[in-house]
Design a protein around this motif. Structure first.
Motif, PDB file in Angstrom:
ATOM      1  N   UNK A  56      32.880  43.035  20.676  1.00 10.67           N
ATOM      2  CA  UNK A  56      33.235  41.396  20.400  1.00 10.67           C
ATOM      3  C   UNK A  56      32.174  41.038  19.002  1.00 10.67           C
ATOM      4  N   UNK A  57      30.938  41.047  19.147  1.00  8.72           N
ATOM      5  CA  UNK A  57      29.953  40.591  17.856  1.00  8.72           C
ATOM      6  C   UNK A  57      30.882  41.843  16.777  1.00  8.72           C
ATOM      7  N   UNK A  58      30.988  42.576  16.573  1.00  7.73           N
ATOM      8  CA  UNK A  58      31.646  43.363  15.517  1.00  7.73           C
ATOM      9  C   UNK A  58      32.929  42.672  15.130  1.00  7.73           C
ATOM     10  N   UNK A  59      33.149  42.332  15.254  1.00 10.68           N
ATOM     11  CA  UNK A  59      35.123  41.411  15.547  1.00 10.68           C
ATOM     12  C   UNK A  59      34.648  40.349  15.276  1.00 10.68           C
ATOM     13  N   UNK A 117      15.590  47.262  21.023  1.00  6.73           N
ATOM     14  CA  UNK A 117      16.213  46.844  21.483  1.00  6.73           C
ATOM     15  C   UNK A 117      16.577  46.646  22.674  1.00  6.73           C
ATOM     16  N   UNK A 118      16.302  44.897  23.512  1.00  4.99           N
ATOM     17  CA  UNK A 118      17.148  45.173  25.093  1.00  4.99           C
ATOM     18  C   UNK A 118      18.109  43.502  24.383  1.00  4.99           C
ATOM     19  N   UNK A 119      19.682  43.413  24.856  1.00  2.00           N
ATOM     20  CA  UNK A 119      20.166  42.821  24.713  1.00  2.00           C
ATOM     21  C   UNK A 119      21.156  41.942  25.918  1.00  2.00           C
ATOM     22  N   UNK A 120      20.357  42.168  27.379  1.00  2.00           N
ATOM     23  CA  UNK A 120      20.989  41.770  27.737  1.00  2.00           C
ATOM     24  C   UNK A 120      20.757  42.077  29.416  1.00  2.00           C
ATOM     25  N   UNK A 121      20.604  42.311  30.621  1.00  3.06           N
ATOM     26  CA  UNK A 121      20.302  42.952  31.658  1.00  3.06           C
ATOM     27  C   UNK A 121      21.730  42.186  32.803  1.00  3.06           C
ATOM     28  N   UNK A 292      22.380  37.213  16.649  1.00  3.77           N
ATOM     29  CA  UNK A 292      22.592  35.014  16.675  1.00  3.77           C
ATOM     30  C   UNK A 292      23.199  35.158  17.825  1.00  3.77           C
ATOM     31  N   UNK A 293      24.393  35.694  17.929  1.00  2.81           N
ATOM     32  CA  UNK A 293      25.319  36.145  18.882  1.00  2.81           C
ATOM     33  C   UNK A 293      25.096  36.108  20.191  1.00  2.81           C
ATOM     34  N   UNK A 294      24.231  36.735  20.242  1.00  2.00           N
ATOM     35  CA  UNK A 294      24.163  37.246  20.970  1.00  2.00           C
ATOM     36  C   UNK A 294      24.020  36.653  22.657  1.00  2.00           C
ATOM     37  N   UNK A 295      23.407  35.858  22.678  1.00  2.00           N
ATOM     38  CA  UNK A 295      22.970  34.759  24.117  1.00  2.00           C
ATOM     39  C   UNK A 295      24.796  34.620  24.236  1.00  2.00           C
ATOM     40  N   UNK A 296      25.375  34.059  23.739  1.00  2.00           N
ATOM     41  CA  UNK A 296      26.390  33.566  24.223  1.00  2.00           C
ATOM     42  C   UNK A 296      27.963  34.537  24.523  1.00  2.00           C
ATOM     43  N   UNK A 305      22.579  37.054  29.974  1.00  2.00           N
ATOM     44  CA  UNK A 305      21.955  37.347  28.411  1.00  2.00           C
ATOM     45  C   UNK A 305      20.075  36.413  28.633  1.00  2.00           C
ATOM     46  N   UNK A 306      19.146  36.673  27.441  1.00  2.00           N
ATOM     47  CA  UNK A 306      17.882  36.197  27.549  1.00  2.00           C
ATOM     48  C   UNK A 306      18.192  34.594  26.575  1.00  2.00           C
ATOM     49  N   UNK A 307      17.316  34.163  27.295  1.00  2.00           N
ATOM     50  CA  UNK A 307      17.175  32.795  26.375  1.00  2.00           C
ATOM     51  C   UNK A 307      16.978  33.628  25.160  1.00  2.00           C
ATOM     52  N   UNK A 308      17.645  32.022  24.624  1.00  2.00           N
ATOM     53  CA  UNK A 308      17.244  32.233  22.230  1.00  2.00           C
ATOM     54  C   UNK A 308      16.397  32.317  22.198  1.00  2.00           C
ATOM     55  N   UNK A 309      15.747  31.547  21.709  1.00  2.00           N
ATOM     56  CA  UNK A 309      14.087  31.810  21.412  1.00  2.00           C
ATOM     57  C   UNK A 309      13.385  33.355  22.248  1.00  2.00           C
ATOM     58  N   UNK A 310      14.204  34.356  23.062  1.00  2.00           N
ATOM     59  CA  UNK A 310      13.779  35.314  22.989  1.00  2.00           C
ATOM     60  C   UNK A 310      14.313  36.699  22.733  1.00  2.00           C
TER      61      UNK A 310
END
Length: 347
Positions: A56-59, A117-121, A292-296, A305-310
Protein backbone atom coordinates in the motif's frame (compact mmCIF):
# COMPACT_ATOMS: atom_id res chain seq x y z
CA UNK A 1 42.92 47.47 -33.39
CA UNK A 2 46.42 46.05 -33.52
CA UNK A 3 47.11 42.47 -34.72
CA UNK A 4 48.51 41.68 -31.27
CA UNK A 5 45.27 42.80 -29.55
CA UNK A 6 43.14 40.85 -32.03
CA UNK A 7 45.15 37.72 -31.34
CA UNK A 8 44.75 38.21 -27.57
CA UNK A 9 40.96 38.65 -27.82
CA UNK A 10 40.69 35.57 -30.03
CA UNK A 11 42.63 33.48 -27.50
CA UNK A 12 40.46 34.79 -24.66
CA UNK A 13 37.28 33.87 -26.58
CA UNK A 14 38.52 30.32 -27.13
CA UNK A 15 39.37 30.03 -23.42
CA UNK A 16 35.89 31.23 -22.35
CA UNK A 17 34.23 28.80 -24.75
CA UNK A 18 36.40 25.94 -23.50
CA UNK A 19 35.64 26.68 -19.82
CA UNK A 20 31.94 27.03 -20.58
CA UNK A 21 31.88 23.74 -22.45
CA UNK A 22 33.75 21.96 -19.66
CA UNK A 23 31.39 23.41 -17.03
CA UNK A 24 28.37 22.31 -19.03
CA UNK A 25 29.77 18.80 -19.49
CA UNK A 26 30.54 18.56 -15.76
CA UNK A 27 27.03 19.72 -14.86
CA UNK A 28 25.51 17.16 -17.22
CA UNK A 29 27.75 14.44 -15.83
CA UNK A 30 26.79 15.32 -12.24
CA UNK A 31 23.13 15.46 -13.19
CA UNK A 32 23.34 12.05 -14.83
CA UNK A 33 25.13 10.59 -11.78
CA UNK A 34 22.53 12.04 -9.43
CA UNK A 35 19.72 10.75 -11.64
CA UNK A 36 21.18 7.25 -11.62
CA UNK A 37 21.31 7.31 -7.81
CA UNK A 38 17.74 8.57 -7.51
CA UNK A 39 16.32 6.01 -9.91
CA UNK A 40 18.22 2.98 -8.59
CA UNK A 41 15.63 0.21 -8.04
CA UNK A 42 14.43 -0.56 -4.51
CA UNK A 43 13.80 -4.28 -4.15
CA UNK A 44 11.50 -5.55 -1.38
CA UNK A 45 10.53 -9.12 -0.49
CA UNK A 46 9.62 -11.25 2.53
CA UNK A 47 6.55 -11.71 4.69
CA UNK A 48 3.07 -12.05 3.18
CA UNK A 49 1.74 -10.76 6.52
CA UNK A 50 3.60 -7.45 6.18
CA UNK A 51 3.11 -7.35 2.41
CA UNK A 52 -0.26 -5.48 2.49
CA UNK A 53 1.31 -2.64 4.53
CA UNK A 54 4.37 -2.23 2.35
CA UNK A 55 2.49 -2.75 -0.92
CA UNK A 56 0.00 0.00 0.00
CA UNK A 57 2.80 2.42 0.91
CA UNK A 58 4.71 1.57 -2.29
CA UNK A 59 1.58 2.28 -4.32
CA UNK A 60 1.10 5.68 -2.65
CA UNK A 61 4.78 6.53 -2.96
CA UNK A 62 4.91 5.61 -6.65
CA UNK A 63 1.87 7.79 -7.32
CA UNK A 64 3.63 10.91 -6.00
CA UNK A 65 7.15 10.10 -7.25
CA UNK A 66 8.85 10.37 -10.65
CA UNK A 67 7.75 7.68 -13.08
CA UNK A 68 11.39 6.62 -13.44
CA UNK A 69 11.54 5.45 -9.81
CA UNK A 70 11.40 1.66 -9.64
CA UNK A 71 10.14 0.13 -6.37
CA UNK A 72 9.30 -3.57 -6.56
CA UNK A 73 7.60 -5.45 -3.72
CA UNK A 74 6.90 -9.19 -3.61
CA UNK A 75 6.50 -11.91 -0.99
CA UNK A 76 8.16 -15.28 -0.55
CA UNK A 77 7.73 -15.62 3.23
CA UNK A 78 9.90 -14.11 5.95
CA UNK A 79 12.48 -16.92 5.72
CA UNK A 80 12.57 -16.91 1.93
CA UNK A 81 12.90 -13.14 2.01
CA UNK A 82 15.79 -13.23 4.48
CA UNK A 83 17.69 -15.65 2.22
CA UNK A 84 17.52 -13.08 -0.56
CA UNK A 85 18.17 -10.15 1.79
CA UNK A 86 21.25 -11.71 3.42
CA UNK A 87 22.59 -12.57 -0.04
CA UNK A 88 22.33 -8.91 -1.04
CA UNK A 89 19.60 -9.56 -3.60
CA UNK A 90 17.03 -7.24 -1.95
CA UNK A 91 17.16 -3.91 -0.13
CA UNK A 92 14.29 -4.35 2.34
CA UNK A 93 12.84 -7.49 3.92
CA UNK A 94 9.32 -7.56 5.33
CA UNK A 95 9.31 -9.81 8.40
CA UNK A 96 6.60 -11.22 10.67
CA UNK A 97 9.20 -12.25 13.26
CA UNK A 98 12.66 -11.07 14.30
CA UNK A 99 15.71 -12.17 12.32
CA UNK A 100 16.97 -15.61 13.47
CA UNK A 101 20.49 -16.61 14.50
CA UNK A 102 21.18 -18.51 11.27
CA UNK A 103 20.03 -15.48 9.25
CA UNK A 104 22.20 -13.16 11.36
CA UNK A 105 25.17 -15.37 10.51
CA UNK A 106 24.26 -15.44 6.81
CA UNK A 107 24.10 -11.63 6.70
CA UNK A 108 27.38 -11.41 8.61
CA UNK A 109 29.13 -13.82 6.23
CA UNK A 110 27.97 -11.75 3.25
CA UNK A 111 28.85 -8.44 4.95
CA UNK A 112 25.21 -7.30 4.95
CA UNK A 113 24.54 -4.82 7.76
CA UNK A 114 20.89 -4.11 8.47
CA UNK A 115 18.54 -1.82 10.34
CA UNK A 116 15.61 -3.34 12.22
CA UNK A 117 12.44 -1.22 12.23
CA UNK A 118 9.28 -2.42 14.04
CA UNK A 119 6.27 -1.09 12.14
CA UNK A 120 3.16 -2.67 13.72
CA UNK A 121 1.66 -5.25 16.07
CA UNK A 122 -0.36 -8.24 14.89
CA UNK A 123 -2.78 -10.72 16.46
CA UNK A 124 -2.05 -14.08 14.86
CA UNK A 125 -5.57 -15.39 14.19
CA UNK A 126 -7.05 -18.91 14.33
CA UNK A 127 -9.93 -19.20 11.85
CA UNK A 128 -12.62 -21.75 10.99
CA UNK A 129 -15.45 -21.87 8.47
CA UNK A 130 -18.67 -20.03 9.54
CA UNK A 131 -20.56 -23.33 9.14
CA UNK A 132 -18.57 -24.59 12.12
CA UNK A 133 -21.17 -24.16 14.90
CA UNK A 134 -19.35 -26.09 17.63
CA UNK A 135 -16.01 -24.30 18.07
CA UNK A 136 -15.99 -20.81 19.56
CA UNK A 137 -12.68 -20.91 21.40
CA UNK A 138 -9.58 -23.06 21.66
CA UNK A 139 -6.81 -23.35 24.26
CA UNK A 140 -3.08 -23.11 23.65
CA UNK A 141 -2.79 -26.71 24.86
CA UNK A 142 -5.39 -27.83 22.30
CA UNK A 143 -3.59 -25.97 19.54
CA UNK A 144 -0.38 -27.71 20.51
CA UNK A 145 -2.10 -31.11 20.52
CA UNK A 146 -3.46 -30.35 17.04
CA UNK A 147 -0.29 -28.98 15.40
CA UNK A 148 2.66 -30.74 17.08
CA UNK A 149 4.65 -33.26 14.99
CA UNK A 150 3.25 -36.21 16.98
CA UNK A 151 -0.25 -35.32 15.73
CA UNK A 152 0.62 -36.17 12.13
CA UNK A 153 -1.59 -38.99 10.85
CA UNK A 154 -3.17 -39.42 14.31
CA UNK A 155 -5.25 -36.35 15.21
CA UNK A 156 -7.81 -36.39 12.38
CA UNK A 157 -11.18 -35.45 13.90
CA UNK A 158 -12.57 -32.56 15.90
CA UNK A 159 -13.56 -34.70 18.89
CA UNK A 160 -9.95 -35.77 19.32
CA UNK A 161 -9.22 -32.17 20.28
CA UNK A 162 -12.24 -31.61 22.53
CA UNK A 163 -14.65 -34.43 23.43
CA UNK A 164 -17.72 -32.20 23.04
CA UNK A 165 -16.87 -31.46 19.42
CA UNK A 166 -18.23 -33.73 16.65
CA UNK A 167 -16.62 -36.82 15.19
CA UNK A 168 -15.93 -35.09 11.87
CA UNK A 169 -12.71 -34.69 9.91
CA UNK A 170 -10.55 -31.69 10.82
CA UNK A 171 -8.73 -30.28 7.80
CA UNK A 172 -5.79 -27.99 8.42
CA UNK A 173 -4.49 -25.00 6.45
CA UNK A 174 -1.42 -23.00 7.35
CA UNK A 175 1.75 -21.20 6.26
CA UNK A 176 4.62 -23.02 4.60
CA UNK A 177 8.05 -23.45 6.14
CA UNK A 178 9.46 -20.25 4.62
CA UNK A 179 6.83 -18.23 6.46
CA UNK A 180 7.67 -16.15 9.53
CA UNK A 181 4.14 -16.83 10.75
CA UNK A 182 4.93 -20.56 10.66
CA UNK A 183 8.15 -19.96 12.62
CA UNK A 184 6.42 -17.78 15.21
CA UNK A 185 3.38 -20.05 15.62
CA UNK A 186 5.39 -23.25 16.07
CA UNK A 187 7.72 -21.60 18.59
CA UNK A 188 4.86 -19.99 20.54
CA UNK A 189 2.41 -22.91 20.49
CA UNK A 190 4.45 -26.10 20.06
CA UNK A 191 7.48 -24.78 21.93
CA UNK A 192 10.03 -25.35 19.17
CA UNK A 193 10.51 -23.38 15.99
CA UNK A 194 9.51 -25.27 12.82
CA UNK A 195 8.19 -28.21 14.89
CA UNK A 196 4.89 -29.03 13.16
CA UNK A 197 2.87 -31.80 11.62
CA UNK A 198 3.26 -31.83 7.85
CA UNK A 199 -0.09 -33.29 6.77
CA UNK A 200 -1.83 -29.96 6.12
CA UNK A 201 -2.41 -27.65 3.16
CA UNK A 202 0.57 -25.28 3.26
CA UNK A 203 1.15 -22.02 1.40
CA UNK A 204 3.31 -18.89 1.75
CA UNK A 205 0.30 -16.95 0.44
CA UNK A 206 -2.20 -16.12 3.21
CA UNK A 207 -4.90 -15.59 0.58
CA UNK A 208 -4.62 -19.28 -0.36
CA UNK A 209 -4.98 -20.31 3.31
CA UNK A 210 -8.03 -18.08 3.75
CA UNK A 211 -9.73 -19.46 0.63
CA UNK A 212 -9.01 -23.01 1.77
CA UNK A 213 -10.89 -22.51 5.06
CA UNK A 214 -13.67 -20.51 3.35
CA UNK A 215 -14.37 -23.48 1.07
CA UNK A 216 -14.10 -26.16 3.78
CA UNK A 217 -16.73 -26.49 6.55
CA UNK A 218 -14.26 -28.67 8.50
CA UNK A 219 -11.29 -26.41 7.92
CA UNK A 220 -9.07 -24.65 10.47
CA UNK A 221 -6.15 -22.35 9.67
CA UNK A 222 -4.04 -19.50 10.99
CA UNK A 223 -2.53 -16.28 9.62
CA UNK A 224 -2.19 -12.55 10.37
CA UNK A 225 -5.22 -10.63 11.61
CA UNK A 226 -5.46 -8.38 8.51
CA UNK A 227 -6.39 -11.35 6.31
CA UNK A 228 -9.30 -12.14 8.64
CA UNK A 229 -10.32 -8.46 8.73
CA UNK A 230 -10.69 -8.48 4.94
CA UNK A 231 -13.44 -11.13 5.08
CA UNK A 232 -15.02 -11.38 8.55
CA UNK A 233 -18.26 -12.71 7.05
CA UNK A 234 -16.50 -15.55 5.27
CA UNK A 235 -14.39 -16.70 8.23
CA UNK A 236 -14.90 -17.15 11.96
CA UNK A 237 -12.12 -16.26 14.38
CA UNK A 238 -11.70 -18.45 17.46
CA UNK A 239 -10.97 -16.92 20.85
CA UNK A 240 -7.69 -18.25 22.26
CA UNK A 241 -7.28 -19.20 25.93
CA UNK A 242 -3.67 -19.15 27.12
CA UNK A 243 -4.89 -20.71 30.40
CA UNK A 244 -3.23 -18.02 32.49
CA UNK A 245 -6.37 -16.56 34.02
CA UNK A 246 -7.57 -14.10 31.40
CA UNK A 247 -9.91 -16.62 29.73
CA UNK A 248 -10.52 -16.93 25.98
CA UNK A 249 -9.47 -13.76 24.13
CA UNK A 250 -10.76 -12.90 20.69
CA UNK A 251 -8.12 -11.32 18.39
CA UNK A 252 -8.50 -7.56 18.16
CA UNK A 253 -6.88 -4.34 16.99
CA UNK A 254 -7.47 -2.84 20.44
CA UNK A 255 -4.05 -2.05 21.93
CA UNK A 256 -5.16 -2.93 25.48
CA UNK A 257 -6.71 -6.26 24.50
CA UNK A 258 -3.81 -7.29 22.27
CA UNK A 259 -1.50 -7.21 25.29
CA UNK A 260 -3.58 -10.04 26.80
CA UNK A 261 -3.63 -12.01 23.55
CA UNK A 262 -0.41 -13.81 24.32
CA UNK A 263 1.44 -15.74 23.02
CA UNK A 264 -0.09 -14.94 19.61
CA UNK A 265 0.45 -11.16 19.73
CA UNK A 266 3.61 -10.26 17.85
CA UNK A 267 5.52 -7.30 16.37
CA UNK A 268 5.99 -6.91 12.62
CA UNK A 269 9.14 -5.47 11.03
CA UNK A 270 10.96 -4.21 8.01
CA UNK A 271 14.72 -4.86 7.77
CA UNK A 272 16.72 -2.37 5.71
CA UNK A 273 20.09 -2.96 4.04
CA UNK A 274 22.17 -0.20 5.69
CA UNK A 275 24.68 0.16 2.84
CA UNK A 276 21.94 0.32 0.20
CA UNK A 277 20.23 3.03 2.25
CA UNK A 278 23.44 5.09 2.31
CA UNK A 279 24.24 4.62 -1.37
CA UNK A 280 20.77 5.24 -2.75
CA UNK A 281 19.13 8.63 -1.95
CA UNK A 282 15.79 7.21 -3.12
CA UNK A 283 15.91 4.75 -0.19
CA UNK A 284 16.02 7.58 2.33
CA UNK A 285 13.12 9.33 0.64
CA UNK A 286 11.10 6.12 0.50
CA UNK A 287 11.74 5.18 4.15
CA UNK A 288 10.89 8.70 5.30
CA UNK A 289 7.61 8.40 3.39
CA UNK A 290 7.06 4.87 4.79
CA UNK A 291 7.33 5.99 8.42
CA UNK A 292 5.10 9.01 7.82
CA UNK A 293 2.37 6.90 6.22
CA UNK A 294 2.72 3.81 8.46
CA UNK A 295 0.30 4.81 11.28
CA UNK A 296 -2.66 5.29 8.95
CA UNK A 297 -1.85 2.46 6.54
CA UNK A 298 -1.26 -0.06 9.35
CA UNK A 299 -4.68 0.71 10.81
CA UNK A 300 -6.41 0.65 7.43
CA UNK A 301 -4.86 -2.72 6.57
CA UNK A 302 -6.04 -4.20 9.88
CA UNK A 303 -3.04 -4.28 12.24
CA UNK A 304 -2.18 -2.29 15.36
CA UNK A 305 -0.17 0.87 14.74
CA UNK A 306 2.25 2.58 17.09
CA UNK A 307 1.70 6.24 17.90
CA UNK A 308 2.87 8.70 15.21
CA UNK A 309 5.60 10.00 17.56
CA UNK A 310 6.90 6.46 17.94
CA UNK A 311 7.46 6.16 14.20
CA UNK A 312 9.39 9.44 14.34
CA UNK A 313 11.65 8.01 17.06
CA UNK A 314 12.15 4.80 15.09
CA UNK A 315 13.08 6.80 12.02
CA UNK A 316 15.62 8.77 14.05
CA UNK A 317 17.18 5.43 14.97
CA UNK A 318 17.40 4.70 11.27
CA UNK A 319 19.27 7.94 10.63
CA UNK A 320 21.62 7.15 13.51
CA UNK A 321 22.41 3.93 11.62
CA UNK A 322 21.69 1.68 14.60
CA UNK A 323 22.43 -1.57 12.82
CA UNK A 324 21.61 -5.04 14.12
CA UNK A 325 18.78 -6.65 16.07
CA UNK A 326 17.63 -6.19 19.68
CA UNK A 327 16.01 -9.65 19.78
CA UNK A 328 19.07 -11.89 19.89
CA UNK A 329 18.01 -14.16 17.06
CA UNK A 330 14.80 -15.49 18.66
CA UNK A 331 11.13 -14.54 18.95
CA UNK A 332 9.80 -13.25 22.26
CA UNK A 333 6.19 -14.02 23.15
CA UNK A 334 5.34 -11.70 26.04
CA UNK A 335 6.34 -8.29 24.70
CA UNK A 336 3.99 -5.32 24.86
CA UNK A 337 3.95 -2.52 22.30
CA UNK A 338 5.85 -0.26 24.71
CA UNK A 339 8.47 -2.92 25.40
CA UNK A 340 9.17 -3.40 21.70
CA UNK A 341 9.63 0.34 21.24
CA UNK A 342 11.76 0.67 24.39
CA UNK A 343 14.07 -2.16 23.32
CA UNK A 344 14.57 -0.53 19.94
CA UNK A 345 15.07 2.96 21.38
CA UNK A 346 17.59 1.88 24.00
CA UNK A 347 19.70 -0.09 21.55
Amino acid sequence: MTPRLLKLLSSLKILVLSVGTATLLLACSQGQTQQVKQTKPIRIDGSSTVYPITATIVKEYSAQSPSTLDVKVDFSGTGGGFRKFCAGETDINNASRPILKAEIEACKNNKISYLELPIAFDALTIVVNPQNTWAKDITVAELKKLWEPQAEGKIKTWNQIRASWPNQPINLYGPGRDSGTFDYFTAAIVGEEKASRNDYQASEDDEVIAKGVINDPNGLGYFGYAYYQERPGDLKALAVDNQKGSGPMIPSVNATEIEKYRPLARPLFIYVNAVAAQDNPAMNNFLDFYMQKAPKVVQNVGYIAFEPDDYTKLYRNFHKTKVGTVFGGTSEFNLTLDEVLTKRAEY
